[in-house]
Scaffold this motif. Sequence first.
Motif, PDB file in Angstrom:
ATOM      1  N   UNK A   1      13.565   0.888   2.132  1.00 46.33           N
ATOM      2  CA  UNK A   1      12.148   0.701   2.418  1.00 46.33           C
ATOM      3  C   UNK A   1      11.705  -0.648   1.868  1.00 46.33           C
ATOM      4  N   UNK A   2      10.566  -1.094   2.343  1.00 46.57           N
ATOM      5  CA  UNK A   2       9.795  -2.118   1.666  1.00 46.57           C
ATOM      6  C   UNK A   2       8.340  -1.899   2.045  1.00 46.57           C
ATOM      7  N   UNK A   3       7.448  -2.589   1.327  1.00 50.19           N
ATOM      8  CA  UNK A   3       6.018  -2.405   1.551  1.00 50.19           C
ATOM      9  C   UNK A   3       5.287  -3.539   0.843  1.00 50.19           C
ATOM     10  N   UNK A   4       4.130  -3.949   1.336  1.00 51.97           N
ATOM     11  CA  UNK A   4       3.341  -4.987   0.673  1.00 51.97           C
ATOM     12  C   UNK A   4       2.348  -4.379  -0.313  1.00 51.97           C
ATOM     13  N   UNK A   5       1.704  -5.266  -1.052  1.00 48.64           N
ATOM     14  CA  UNK A   5       0.663  -4.860  -1.991  1.00 48.64           C
ATOM     15  C   UNK A   5       0.958  -5.309  -3.402  1.00 48.64           C
ATOM     16  N   UNK A   6       2.243  -5.431  -3.737  1.00 51.58           N
ATOM     17  CA  UNK A   6       2.628  -5.839  -5.092  1.00 51.58           C
ATOM     18  C   UNK A   6       2.871  -7.347  -5.203  1.00 51.58           C
ATOM     19  N   UNK A   7       2.658  -8.097  -4.109  1.00 55.86           N
ATOM     20  CA  UNK A   7       2.833  -9.557  -4.125  1.00 55.86           C
ATOM     21  C   UNK A   7       1.789 -10.179  -3.192  1.00 55.86           C
ATOM     22  N   UNK A   8       1.581 -11.466  -3.350  1.00 55.35           N
ATOM     23  CA  UNK A   8       0.623 -12.176  -2.498  1.00 55.35           C
ATOM     24  C   UNK A   8       1.150 -12.232  -1.077  1.00 55.35           C
ATOM     25  N   UNK A   9       0.273 -11.874  -0.125  1.00 56.74           N
ATOM     26  CA  UNK A   9       0.654 -11.844   1.290  1.00 56.74           C
ATOM     27  C   UNK A   9       0.068 -13.076   1.984  1.00 56.74           C
ATOM     28  N   UNK A  10       0.920 -14.021   2.342  1.00 57.46           N
ATOM     29  CA  UNK A  10       0.419 -15.255   2.952  1.00 57.46           C
ATOM     30  C   UNK A  10      -0.237 -15.003   4.297  1.00 57.46           C
ATOM     31  N   UNK A  11       0.136 -13.906   4.962  1.00 60.33           N
ATOM     32  CA  UNK A  11      -0.459 -13.591   6.255  1.00 60.33           C
ATOM     33  C   UNK A  11      -1.787 -12.837   6.097  1.00 60.33           C
TER      34      UNK A  11
END
Length: 335
Positions: A49-59
């Motif tokens: 798995x992977x998922x965003x939220x724990x790092x800055x999202x350039x998009x």
Amino acid sequence: MLTLPSPVATHQLTTFELATRRKTIAIPRGQRVTVGEVQGTGYIARFWITFPGWFWQHWAPDRPISQTILKTLILRIYFDGAEEPQVAAPVGDFFGIGLCEVASFTSQYFGMSSGGFYCAFPMPFRRSFRIEFENLDATIDTEVFLNALYQTVDALPEDTPYFHAQFRTGKNPGPETLLVAEADGYRGKFAGCALSCQGEAPNYLSFLEAPEYVYVDDDMEAPRIVGTGLEDYFLGGWYFREGTFAGPHHGVPVKDALRASVAMYRVHDLDAIHFNRRLRFTFQNPWKAEHLKPFAHSSVAFLYLDRPAAAPPIPPAEELLCWYRIRDCDHQSIP
């Protein structure tokens, strides 16, 4: 780890939707979402798995960021239509680090590989499996990418056990017993654990003095297996004197003495701890209470049991976020 029949076919459960080309399934705050369910007989061979939220999202530069999502995003897996999950843990803990941080390491059975999270424990199922996520975070909506490769078989041997993952967390004043795994009324084996600890005081690591005490079957008054220290159980020494390392079956992906933080894992293969009726796996510090200081801890124990058992319930978010300091978020906490 397990002896399993030869596959008759290979499949993959994925969050990628062919019709829409969408790769993820949204997991909004406060919701539990089933990301996939499979009917049949076989075993999960590997999932990622992977998922965003724990790092800055350039998009999406204006979205909130917090590494706490590693603790407040909960993974659950259900086998053969069980009403309660056999696997229930925060994603960070399940994949090896419970400290609300990511560090790349690639052991044989689980790890974090430069932004991805994977597990290769074989997970047999006779009729079905279902994978679910719950988002307990107060501020972050996230979405999950998932690929779960599974093998189908004609039938599983009658004695094929079920995979389980038990999560526990809390704060310890210092001398209390730290419970990692418990099973009562089941036959099975203890296949390892991932444990993260953090002292309340910076530069405090004396929680590593605690040996394992393993109680098996009728040996509940006195432990059948006793070690010499917590870091010794994880096959290190002298408070992991040389720092971090990652091996196929044991490792220390995080050692931060200033923040009094250590994340450790060990997987058992031929050295699995077998039991016929009961198991209780703990760490107990032999030092006198006046020489010990408080620490926080969280763990995931990996077991194989002869039938599905409910994993311990997941505590509320405020108990999950037990740490005194979170790396990159604690600039006021360290002198």
